[in-house]
Scaffold this motif. Structure first.
Motif, PDB file in Angstrom:
ATOM      1  N   MET A  87       0.855  -1.168   0.000  1.00  0.00           N
ATOM      2  CA  MET A  87       0.000   0.000   0.000  1.00  0.00           C
ATOM      3  C   MET A  87       0.905   1.237   0.000  1.00  0.00           C
ATOM      4  SD  MET A  87      -3.048   1.170   2.618  1.00  0.00           S
ATOM      5  CE  MET A  87      -3.849  -0.378   2.802  1.00  0.00           C
ATOM      6  N   SER A  88       0.587   2.207  -0.823  1.00  0.00           N
ATOM      7  CA  SER A  88       1.395   3.422  -0.892  1.00  0.00           C
ATOM      8  C   SER A  88       1.103   4.327   0.302  1.00  0.00           C
ATOM      9  CB  SER A  88       1.110   4.170  -2.186  1.00  0.00           C
ATOM     10  OG  SER A  88      -0.159   4.779  -2.132  1.00  0.00           O
ATOM     11  N   ASN A  89       2.004   5.274   0.523  1.00  0.00           N
ATOM     12  CA  ASN A  89       1.824   6.201   1.634  1.00  0.00           C
ATOM     13  C   ASN A  89       0.528   6.993   1.514  1.00  0.00           C
ATOM     14  OD1 ASN A  89       4.075   5.448   3.007  1.00  0.00           O
ATOM     15  ND2 ASN A  89       5.381   7.070   2.195  1.00  0.00           N
ATOM     16  N   LEU A  90       0.152   7.386   0.276  1.00  0.00           N
ATOM     17  CA  LEU A  90      -1.109   8.113   0.077  1.00  0.00           C
ATOM     18  C   LEU A  90      -2.299   7.270   0.510  1.00  0.00           C
ATOM     19  CD1 LEU A  90      -0.809  10.071  -3.293  1.00  0.00           C
ATOM     20  CD2 LEU A  90      -1.169  10.983  -1.004  1.00  0.00           C
ATOM     21  N   HIS A  91      -2.288   5.986   0.143  1.00  0.00           N
ATOM     22  CA  HIS A  91      -3.394   5.099   0.533  1.00  0.00           C
ATOM     23  C   HIS A  91      -3.413   4.887   2.040  1.00  0.00           C
ATOM     24  CE1 HIS A  91      -4.875   3.715  -3.440  1.00  0.00           C
ATOM     25  NE2 HIS A  91      -3.682   4.144  -3.812  1.00  0.00           N
ATOM     26  N   ASP A 142      -5.861   5.950   7.240  1.00  0.00           N
ATOM     27  CA  ASP A 142      -5.736   6.443   8.617  1.00  0.00           C
ATOM     28  C   ASP A 142      -6.715   7.591   8.872  1.00  0.00           C
ATOM     29  OD1 ASP A 142      -3.751   4.597   9.179  1.00  0.00           O
ATOM     30  OD2 ASP A 142      -2.100   6.036   8.958  1.00  0.00           O
ATOM     31  N   ARG A 143      -6.872   8.474   7.900  1.00  0.00           N
ATOM     32  CA  ARG A 143      -7.805   9.605   8.040  1.00  0.00           C
ATOM     33  C   ARG A 143      -9.246   9.093   8.156  1.00  0.00           C
ATOM     34  NH1 ARG A 143      -9.897  13.553  10.158  1.00  0.00           N
ATOM     35  NH2 ARG A 143     -10.999  15.012   8.857  1.00  0.00           N
ATOM     36  N   LEU A 194     -14.141   7.978  11.371  1.00  0.00           N
ATOM     37  CA  LEU A 194     -15.131   7.031  11.878  1.00  0.00           C
ATOM     38  C   LEU A 194     -15.081   6.928  13.393  1.00  0.00           C
ATOM     39  CD1 LEU A 194     -14.984   4.230   9.195  1.00  0.00           C
ATOM     40  CD2 LEU A 194     -16.473   6.223   9.327  1.00  0.00           C
ATOM     41  N   LYS A 195     -13.895   6.901  13.953  1.00  0.00           N
ATOM     42  CA  LYS A 195     -13.775   6.848  15.412  1.00  0.00           C
ATOM     43  C   LYS A 195     -14.414   8.088  16.041  1.00  0.00           C
ATOM     44  CE  LYS A 195     -11.013   5.528  19.209  1.00  0.00           C
ATOM     45  NZ  LYS A 195     -12.163   5.311  20.020  1.00  0.00           N
ATOM     46  N   GLU A 196     -14.165   9.254  15.458  1.00  0.00           N
ATOM     47  CA  GLU A 196     -14.743  10.489  15.977  1.00  0.00           C
ATOM     48  C   GLU A 196     -16.270  10.472  15.890  1.00  0.00           C
ATOM     49  OE1 GLU A 196     -14.650  15.307  15.106  1.00  0.00           O
ATOM     50  OE2 GLU A 196     -13.177  14.023  14.109  1.00  0.00           O
ATOM     51  N   VAL A 197     -16.814  10.041  14.743  1.00  0.00           N
ATOM     52  CA  VAL A 197     -18.267  10.003  14.552  1.00  0.00           C
ATOM     53  C   VAL A 197     -18.910   8.981  15.489  1.00  0.00           C
ATOM     54  CG1 VAL A 197     -20.097   9.399  12.910  1.00  0.00           C
ATOM     55  CG2 VAL A 197     -18.212  10.884  12.192  1.00  0.00           C
ATOM     56  N   MET A 198     -18.337   7.779  15.574  1.00  0.00           N
ATOM     57  CA  MET A 198     -18.919   6.748  16.439  1.00  0.00           C
ATOM     58  C   MET A 198     -18.829   7.138  17.909  1.00  0.00           C
ATOM     59  SD  MET A 198     -17.723   3.350  14.371  1.00  0.00           S
ATOM     60  CE  MET A 198     -18.289   2.236  15.638  1.00  0.00           C
ATOM     61  N   ASP A 199     -17.680   7.685  18.337  1.00  0.00           N
ATOM     62  CA  ASP A 199     -17.559   8.124  19.729  1.00  0.00           C
ATOM     63  C   ASP A 199     -18.576   9.216  20.052  1.00  0.00           C
ATOM     64  OD1 ASP A 199     -15.548   6.348  20.391  1.00  0.00           O
ATOM     65  OD2 ASP A 199     -13.923   7.807  20.221  1.00  0.00           O
ATOM     66  N   ALA A 200     -18.786  10.137  19.119  1.00  0.00           N
ATOM     67  CA  ALA A 200     -19.761  11.211  19.336  1.00  0.00           C
ATOM     68  C   ALA A 200     -21.161  10.632  19.509  1.00  0.00           C
ATOM     69  CB  ALA A 200     -19.727  12.204  18.181  1.00  0.00           C
ATOM     70  N   LEU A 220     -12.920  12.245   1.187  1.00  0.00           N
ATOM     71  CA  LEU A 220     -12.886  11.598   2.502  1.00  0.00           C
ATOM     72  C   LEU A 220     -14.033  11.985   3.432  1.00  0.00           C
ATOM     73  CD1 LEU A 220      -9.045  11.686   3.231  1.00  0.00           C
ATOM     74  CD2 LEU A 220     -10.372   9.968   2.005  1.00  0.00           C
ATOM     75  N   ARG A 221     -15.185  12.327   2.856  1.00  0.00           N
ATOM     76  CA  ARG A 221     -16.373  12.558   3.673  1.00  0.00           C
ATOM     77  C   ARG A 221     -17.288  11.342   3.560  1.00  0.00           C
ATOM     78  NH1 ARG A 221     -18.858  18.251   2.634  1.00  0.00           N
ATOM     79  NH2 ARG A 221     -18.515  17.721   0.456  1.00  0.00           N
ATOM     80  N   ILE A 222     -18.125  11.174   4.551  1.00  0.00           N
ATOM     81  CA  ILE A 222     -19.031  10.016   4.587  1.00  0.00           C
ATOM     82  C   ILE A 222     -20.185  10.258   3.635  1.00  0.00           C
ATOM     83  CG2 ILE A 222     -20.576   8.672   6.048  1.00  0.00           C
ATOM     84  CD1 ILE A 222     -18.743   9.491   8.428  1.00  0.00           C
ATOM     85  N   ARG A 223     -20.372   9.335   2.671  1.00  0.00           N
ATOM     86  CA  ARG A 223     -21.489   9.435   1.729  1.00  0.00           C
ATOM     87  C   ARG A 223     -22.624   8.491   2.106  1.00  0.00           C
ATOM     88  NH1 ARG A 223     -20.962   4.908  -1.333  1.00  0.00           N
ATOM     89  NH2 ARG A 223     -18.840   4.352  -1.873  1.00  0.00           N
ATOM     90  N   SER A 224     -22.296   7.432   2.885  1.00  0.00           N
ATOM     91  CA  SER A 224     -23.349   6.507   3.313  1.00  0.00           C
ATOM     92  C   SER A 224     -22.930   5.777   4.585  1.00  0.00           C
ATOM     93  CB  SER A 224     -23.656   5.484   2.217  1.00  0.00           C
ATOM     94  OG  SER A 224     -22.528   4.658   1.980  1.00  0.00           O
TER      95      SER A 224
END
Length: 153
Positions: free
Chosen positions: A1-5, A10-11, A16-22, A129-133
């Motif tokens: 996997m490349s660094n960009l991927h 990671d982002r 997801l961790k932030e949204v689920m914790d909230a 990198l935004r949630i679409r679904s």
């Protein structure tokens, strides 16, 4: 996997961790900025099987047309489900999709019963990198009735 991927994965995990914790902690903060306009959220559960009125039947598909609707939806979910505890069981990211599982415990505000369950989450991301679904499937696996004050032998 490349660094960009790797950086993108990671982002996505952090988002997801932030949204689920909230959502599970009941403290929404500014997480709705992570939702793309027109994001689709689908909720399903087995609550109807055991006739659990505490879930308030927020099942179905919801299209969130902007941050205001995303915030309202998240606030309504939190109003209907206050968790005592939750444990994230991991987040898997693959390309523009991710999945997670969370075990949780909550108390029924109406009768004091403890309800334990698991929710599976599937997420789709936009290219920015935004949630679409989000699709969730919740399963209640234990209900412990509150003590009613009666002595039992």
């Amino acid at each position: 996997m490349s660094n960009l991927h790797e950086e993108a994965a990671d982002r996505k995990r952090a988002v997801l961790k932030e949204v689920m914790d909230a959502a599970l902690s009941g403290r929404p903060g500014p997480v709705t900025r992570h939702f793309a306009p027109g994001a689709v959220v689908r909720h399903r559960s087995n609550a109807g099987i055991i006739d659990a009125p505490w879930y308030d039947r927020m099942e179905g598909e919801f299209r969130l047309n902007g941050e205001t609707e995303a915030k309202s939806h998240l606030e309504e979910l939190m109003r209907r489900a206050a968790y005592i505890s939750y444990e994230d069981r991991g987040i898997i990211v693959e390309d523009d999709q991710a999945a997670s599982r969370c075990d949780w415990t909550r108390r029924d505000e109406r009768n004091g019963s403890l309800i334990m369950g698991t929710t599976m989450y599937w997420f789709g991301f936009t290219s920015d990198l935004r949630i679409r679904s989000i699709e969730t499937i919740s399963s209640i696996h234990s209900v412990i009735p509150a003590e009613t004050g009666r002595n039992t032998i």
